[in-house]
Motif scaffolding. Sequence first.
Motif, PDB file in Angstrom:
ATOM      1  N   MET A 113       0.845  -1.200   0.000  1.00 29.30           N
ATOM      2  CA  MET A 113       0.000   0.000   0.000  1.00 29.30           C
ATOM      3  C   MET A 113       0.879   1.249   0.000  1.00 29.30           C
ATOM      4  N   ILE A 114       0.464   2.234  -0.782  1.00 28.27           N
ATOM      5  CA  ILE A 114       1.116   3.547  -0.717  1.00 28.27           C
ATOM      6  C   ILE A 114       0.228   4.505   0.078  1.00 28.27           C
ATOM      7  N   THR A 115      -1.070   4.472  -0.203  1.00 28.64           N
ATOM      8  CA  THR A 115      -2.011   5.299   0.563  1.00 28.64           C
ATOM      9  C   THR A 115      -2.323   4.584   1.878  1.00 28.64           C
ATOM     10  N   SER A 116      -2.745   5.362   2.887  1.00 26.11           N
ATOM     11  CA  SER A 116      -2.817   4.738   4.212  1.00 26.11           C
ATOM     12  C   SER A 116      -4.114   4.984   4.991  1.00 26.11           C
ATOM     13  N   MET A 117      -5.049   5.774   4.464  1.00 28.77           N
ATOM     14  CA  MET A 117      -6.313   5.979   5.190  1.00 28.77           C
ATOM     15  C   MET A 117      -7.086   4.651   5.235  1.00 28.77           C
ATOM     16  N   SER A 118      -7.669   4.341   6.383  1.00 26.10           N
ATOM     17  CA  SER A 118      -8.506   3.130   6.460  1.00 26.10           C
ATOM     18  C   SER A 118      -9.721   3.302   5.545  1.00 26.10           C
ATOM     19  N   LYS A 119     -10.122   2.217   4.900  1.00 26.95           N
ATOM     20  CA  LYS A 119     -11.306   2.284   4.039  1.00 26.95           C
ATOM     21  C   LYS A 119     -12.510   1.603   4.687  1.00 26.95           C
ATOM     22  N   ASP A 120     -12.385   1.286   5.984  1.00 24.12           N
ATOM     23  CA  ASP A 120     -13.604   0.872   6.704  1.00 24.12           C
ATOM     24  C   ASP A 120     -14.506   2.111   6.772  1.00 24.12           C
ATOM     25  N   LEU A 121     -15.805   1.880   6.761  1.00 25.88           N
ATOM     26  CA  LEU A 121     -16.736   3.014   6.686  1.00 25.88           C
ATOM     27  C   LEU A 121     -16.565   3.925   7.906  1.00 25.88           C
ATOM     28  N   ILE A 122     -16.285   5.201   7.638  1.00 36.18           N
ATOM     29  CA  ILE A 122     -16.160   6.208   8.716  1.00 36.18           C
ATOM     30  C   ILE A 122     -17.476   6.972   8.778  1.00 36.18           C
ATOM     31  N   THR A 123     -18.108   6.953   9.962  1.00 34.56           N
ATOM     32  CA  THR A 123     -19.382   7.657  10.120  1.00 34.56           C
ATOM     33  C   THR A 123     -19.163   8.966  10.864  1.00 34.56           C
ATOM     34  N   ILE A 124     -19.697  10.035  10.295  1.00 33.91           N
ATOM     35  CA  ILE A 124     -19.579  11.369  10.891  1.00 33.91           C
ATOM     36  C   ILE A 124     -20.953  11.754  11.421  1.00 33.91           C
ATOM     37  N   GLU A 125     -21.030  12.105  12.696  1.00 33.45           N
ATOM     38  CA  GLU A 125     -22.353  12.424  13.300  1.00 33.45           C
ATOM     39  C   GLU A 125     -22.613  13.917  13.233  1.00 33.45           C
TER      40      GLU A 125
END
Length: 362
Positions: free
Chosen positions: A350-362
């Motif tokens: 991997m070069i990019t590193s942000m998690s791709k699990d769904l991030i929920t913003i309230e």
Amino acid sequence: MQHPPLNVFSRRRSLVQKKISRWGVDGILLADICNIRYLSGFTGSEGLLLASPEGVRLLVDGRYTAQARREVCGIPVFEFADRLEGVEQAAAKMRLQKIGFEPLHMNVSDHDRLIRRLKNVNLIPLGEELRMLRARKDAAEIVLMKKAAAIAARAASGLAEALRPGWTEREAALYLEMQARQGGAEQMAFETIVASGENGAFPHAQPSCRKIRHGDFVVVDFGVRYQGYCSDETCTFAIGELTRNQKNAYRAVKRAHDEAIAAIGAGAAAAEIDALARRTLGKKYSRYFVHGTGHGVGLEVHEAPRLAPTSKDVLQSGMAVTVEPGLYYPGLWGIRIEDTVVVKKNGCEMITSMSKDLITIE
Ligand code: ZN
Ligand code: ZN
């Protein structure tokens, strides 16, 4: 400004110089400024580079002479008043008779004028050979691409923490770009996409004044440039509670993204990676996936190879490619999940590193 070590450029040049006769020419004329930067270290926006097995010359106009002489090491820099006259003189000095060129970077007018000027010289289009020139990255390039990706990830994490319903897409894009610049980005690698709700159904939406609200997906496709090298990544955030359909769709895209990445390795056919992403999405979803699965990234955000149904490219170690399946439901919403990886002999990194699990913003 820090640059890759200068011997990196001479090594790249000698690799290319060795290929010139194999391409059936005795010299090449490069006008693609990224190819020129790749071989010389010159960071200006215009110039020409002529290379033969015996030597390499950089041709620039007066705006760039001092800059080129400072940046470039080991090759002579010539200033021209008229670029085609410059080519004519350099080609004569180098005794070139068969010159390969990049068809995508030579316009018809220059081509016609060059043919008239260069009597007894054949101009040969080297589309495929030169398209792949920068596809396999060396260690110095991977370092810079990882640095770009790290700056981008910090900026996107900052956005994910700050973003609230009620922000417009433009405010979100501005926030991300501020964070990226403050974090060391030279500039954005391309126009940031922040597309919420129904705007997410346009894969290349421009940030609008639409206010982000509960129930939205927000597609954020972003990249920064660091020492010329681009990062490319897409996160899709959830705002508040989603419907079951939305959650299932996100899971399907994530699965397609994960499976495609798992299949990447040297020797894999790019079209097969694309087909695998579509197969994993399945019948229900794949008709809403309206673009290719990925592309090469480097000095340009879109470069060789292509991961698409019609691609003939085969992945080789060192290639840096994106994997970016998406779903686009007109009038409703869109999802895209994108990472950049570097191809290894077995697998990829991997070069990019942000998690791709769904991030929920309230
Ligand atoms: Zn992207
Ligand atoms: Zn991309």
